[in-house]
Design a protein around this motif. Structure first.
Motif, mmCIF file in Angstrom:
data_model
loop_
_atom_site.group_PDB
_atom_site.id
_atom_site.type_symbol
_atom_site.label_atom_id
_atom_site.label_comp_id
_atom_site.label_asym_id
_atom_site.label_seq_id
_atom_site.Cartn_x
_atom_site.Cartn_y
_atom_site.Cartn_z
ATOM 1 N N VAL A 1 0.778 -1.150 -0.058
ATOM 2 C CA VAL A 1 0.234 0.040 0.174
ATOM 3 C C VAL A 1 0.934 1.059 -0.040
ATOM 4 O O VAL A 1 0.688 2.224 -0.663
ATOM 5 N N PHE A 2 1.928 1.266 0.685
ATOM 6 C CA PHE A 2 2.883 2.313 0.860
ATOM 7 C C PHE A 2 3.452 2.389 -0.391
ATOM 8 O O PHE A 2 3.640 3.598 -1.007
ATOM 9 N N ALA A 3 4.022 1.448 -0.883
ATOM 10 C CA ALA A 3 4.659 1.493 -2.180
ATOM 11 C C ALA A 3 3.816 2.063 -3.652
ATOM 12 O O ALA A 3 4.289 2.923 -4.421
ATOM 13 N N ASP B 1 -7.472 -7.378 10.119
ATOM 14 C CA ASP B 1 -7.884 -6.670 9.014
ATOM 15 C C ASP B 1 -8.184 -5.219 9.469
ATOM 16 O O ASP B 1 -7.991 -4.174 8.876
ATOM 17 N N PHE B 2 -8.528 -4.962 10.796
ATOM 18 C CA PHE B 2 -8.682 -3.715 11.197
ATOM 19 C C PHE B 2 -7.625 -2.820 11.476
ATOM 20 O O PHE B 2 -7.230 -1.639 11.275
ATOM 21 N N VAL B 3 -6.369 -3.547 11.712
ATOM 22 C CA VAL B 3 -5.258 -3.134 12.166
ATOM 23 C C VAL B 3 -4.437 -2.609 10.519
ATOM 24 O O VAL B 3 -3.999 -1.503 10.363
ATOM 25 N N ALA C 1 -3.388 1.490 6.589
ATOM 26 C CA ALA C 1 -3.636 1.748 5.345
ATOM 27 C C ALA C 1 -4.106 3.377 5.425
ATOM 28 O O ALA C 1 -3.878 4.284 4.290
ATOM 29 N N LYS C 2 -5.109 3.736 5.905
ATOM 30 C CA LYS C 2 -5.610 4.965 6.210
ATOM 31 C C LYS C 2 -4.229 6.009 6.668
ATOM 32 O O LYS C 2 -4.456 7.165 6.241
ATOM 33 N N ILE C 3 -3.338 5.586 7.541
ATOM 34 C CA ILE C 3 -2.426 6.304 7.815
ATOM 35 C C ILE C 3 -1.447 6.724 6.476
ATOM 36 O O ILE C 3 -0.963 7.894 6.486
ATOM 37 N N VAL C 4 -1.195 5.549 5.968
ATOM 38 C CA VAL C 4 -0.464 5.905 4.666
ATOM 39 C C VAL C 4 -1.291 6.669 3.608
ATOM 40 O O VAL C 4 -0.675 7.727 3.032
ATOM 41 N N ASN C 5 -2.480 6.237 3.234
ATOM 42 C CA ASN C 5 -3.271 7.043 2.110
ATOM 43 C C ASN C 5 -3.573 8.406 2.491
ATOM 44 O O ASN C 5 -3.856 9.089 1.517
ATOM 45 N N LYS C 6 -4.129 8.598 3.968
ATOM 46 C CA LYS C 6 -4.381 9.863 4.083
ATOM 47 C C LYS C 6 -4.074 10.329 5.361
ATOM 48 O O LYS C 6 -4.403 10.630 6.601
ATOM 49 N N PRO C 7 -2.602 10.667 5.297
ATOM 50 C CA PRO C 7 -2.015 11.190 6.456
ATOM 51 C C PRO C 7 -2.516 12.590 7.122
ATOM 52 O O PRO C 7 -2.049 13.086 8.233
ATOM 53 N N GLU C 8 -3.168 13.204 5.864
ATOM 54 C CA GLU C 8 -3.501 14.671 6.334
ATOM 55 C C GLU C 8 -4.763 14.532 7.336
ATOM 56 O O GLU C 8 -5.150 15.849 7.810
ATOM 57 N N TRP D 1 -5.537 10.237 18.579
ATOM 58 C CA TRP D 1 -6.108 10.269 17.382
ATOM 59 C C TRP D 1 -6.171 8.861 16.983
ATOM 60 O O TRP D 1 -7.127 8.472 16.547
ATOM 61 N N VAL D 2 -5.049 7.950 17.162
ATOM 62 C CA VAL D 2 -5.005 6.560 16.395
ATOM 63 C C VAL D 2 -6.010 5.782 17.223
ATOM 64 O O VAL D 2 -6.768 4.989 16.591
ATOM 65 N N TYR D 3 -6.231 6.024 18.853
ATOM 66 C CA TYR D 3 -7.064 5.362 19.285
ATOM 67 C C TYR D 3 -8.579 5.748 19.050
ATOM 68 O O TYR D 3 -9.211 4.990 19.201
ATOM 69 N N SER D 4 -8.702 7.133 18.828
ATOM 70 C CA SER D 4 -10.154 7.349 18.508
ATOM 71 C C SER D 4 -10.606 6.914 17.262
ATOM 72 O O SER D 4 -11.677 6.513 16.979
ATOM 73 N N VAL D 5 -9.618 6.896 16.148
ATOM 74 C CA VAL D 5 -9.979 6.250 15.005
ATOM 75 C C VAL D 5 -10.280 4.440 15.319
ATOM 76 O O VAL D 5 -11.383 4.143 14.623
ATOM 77 N N ALA D 6 -9.401 4.086 16.056
ATOM 78 C CA ALA D 6 -9.706 2.643 16.333
ATOM 79 C C ALA D 6 -10.653 2.368 17.175
ATOM 80 O O ALA D 6 -11.730 1.435 16.431
ATOM 81 N N ASN D 7 -11.344 3.351 17.938
ATOM 82 C CA ASN D 7 -12.562 3.301 18.399
ATOM 83 C C ASN D 7 -13.870 3.411 17.561
ATOM 84 O O ASN D 7 -14.975 2.782 17.722
#
Lengths: 239, 196
Positions: free
Chosen positions: A67-69, B56-58, B63-70, B81-87
């Motif tokens: 995904v990162f790549a 899958d959730f992890v 993947a969200k962190i990679v694709n939408k870091p903004e 933030w990460v725990y609120s997303v997980a929650n």
């Protein structure tokens, strides 16, 4: 509940609690029984934390690497010159002690010294060349008479060469006597019937060595396509 | 290479997130090493010990962190933030589970999962007491379970939990009190004083 209170519950017995601690724990437990229950909860939490050794699978990480790549367009690659640069240009060393600087300095010295070395070589070469020229000059003087003789001989031979045009005109008549060349759409008769039109500017056969001759008159010779528009049209339609 | 890794180790979570948004792979690896296991355990606790779903959730979270870091606000704490997303992901899953439950023919979908969770826990620990604790923790309603997990297992402060759950600190304390009391009460049968 604050961390300190949790630690108090875990570390102390009910009868060891100070009055302040009892007040702080008042909401959670009033009796020894309730205190022990609370202690069990926190002991369970601690043992749960220790027992939870589950780790994410390698596949999950690999998938995330993909995904990162995908997101950043490329997989990280080692840059070959990074390792070379570390050896050649170590930043921790003094500037003059860096191998790349030393190599560059040596190259610069060589470059500056080259014209000096080369000039002495050129001097030597020019001296030897001058000496050779002198020797040649000395040797040239007796041979000048010979060359004048050969020149006179050559002038005598020249009239024996026949002009190419003359010989060709005589020979062509015999070789291409019955050869007829015509354009695809025109017969030889057409050419013959209108010789004025086709060969309006026919030069003398002797003057056109590229011509094809029948008997005494030429049938055709190379000429620009614009001179014969019919042939030109044919060529354009063919190609 | 070793020098770069050492540098990433010293980065804060927020600095790592900034590096990730610029395409720094090592920053991502470092952040993954810091949080992946903890988040997996959190998901497993919150999602009825379902290992597959938790994995899958992890994956989805990172993947969200990679694709939408903004999406991450650098002024906030990354952990919160990460725990609120997980929650939030867990809450969405609860809603889906409710819908599935409503559409099912009366069978409890969580039955099988709960059953496997007991097996999973059996593999990890053979203590009946701990099993009972885990079972009771799983039986807690979601809002109390998440507050208790975040406080006592993930080690978040009351303020951080309030941010994660988007509630005030008083409510967090109240939920923690209720959860602690409930668990203490449910483990009554194992109380050595009572059994004397």
């Amino acid at each position: 509940m604050e961390k300190e209170l949790v630690n108090t519950v875990l570390e102390k017995e009910f009868n060891e609690l100070s009055s302040n601690e009892r007040v702080a724990l008042n909401d959670y437990c009033n009796s020894e029984e309730e205190f022990e229950q609370l202690k069990m909860v926190f002991l369970s939490v601690e043992s749960l934390k220790k027992s939870e050794t589950v780790q994410p699978r390698v596949e999950t990480k690999n998938s995330l690497d993909d995904v990162f790549a995908q997101k950043h367009g490329h997989k990280p690659r080692a840059i070959w010159y990074n390792s070379a640069l570390v050896v050649l240009y170590p930043t921790e060393k003094a500037f003059v002690k860096r191998p790349l600087v030393q190599i560059a300095a040596a190259a610069l010295l060589l470059l500056l010294a080259y014209p000096l070395i080369n000039s002495t070589k050129i001097q030597d070469q020019s001296e030897t060349q001058l000496a050779e020229v002198k020797i040649e000059k000395e040797n040239v003087k007796p041979s000048t008479t010979k060359t004048s003789n050969t020149e006179s001989e050559s002038t005598v031979v020249e009239p024996a060469i026949e002009p190419i045009v003359q010989t060709r005109s005589v020979e062509m008549e015999t070789v291409y006597e019955d050869v007829m060349v015509a354009a695809a759409e025109m017969s030889v008769e057409e050419y013959r019937s209108e010789p004025e039109a086709v060969y309006a500017a026919v030069p003398v056969a002797a003057e056109r060595p590229d011509g094809i001759y029948t008997g005494s008159s030429s049938v055709t010779f190379s000429q620009p396509a614009s001179a014969q528009p019919q042939v030109f049209d044919l060529l354009t339609t063919t190609f | 290479m070793k020098i770069f890794r050492a540098q990433h180790n010293t980065f804060t979570d927020e600095e790592l997130m900034q590096a990730i948004s610029k395409g720094d792979k090592r920053a991502f690896d470092e952040l993954y090493n810091r949080y992946a296991a903890a988040l997996l355990r959190y998901f497993m606790r919150m999602l009825w010990k379902d290992r597959e779903k938790s994995e899958d959730f992890v994956h989805d979270l990172f993947a969200k962190i990679v694709n939408k870091p903004e999406y991450f606000d650098p002024t906030r704490s990354f952990k919160t933030w990460v725990y609120s997303v997980a929650n939030n992901m867990c809450k969405n899953e609860y809603k889906k589970a409710e819908v599935r439950k409503g559409m099912s023919n009366g069978l409890d979908n969580h039955y099988a999962l709960s059953d496997t969770s007991v097996n999973v826990m059996n593999e990890v620990q053979d203590s009946f007491f701990q099993e009972a604790f885990v079972k009771n923790l799983a039986e807690l309603d979601d809002k109390h379970k998440e507050a208790f997990s975040l406080r006592h297992i993930e080690g978040l402060s009351i303020k951080e939990i309030a941010e994660v759950l988007e509630i005030n600190e008083g409510t967090v304390k109240s939920r923690l009190f209720y959860a602690t009391k409930y668990l203490a009460e449910s483990l009554k049968e194992f109380n050595p004083i009572e059994n004397r």
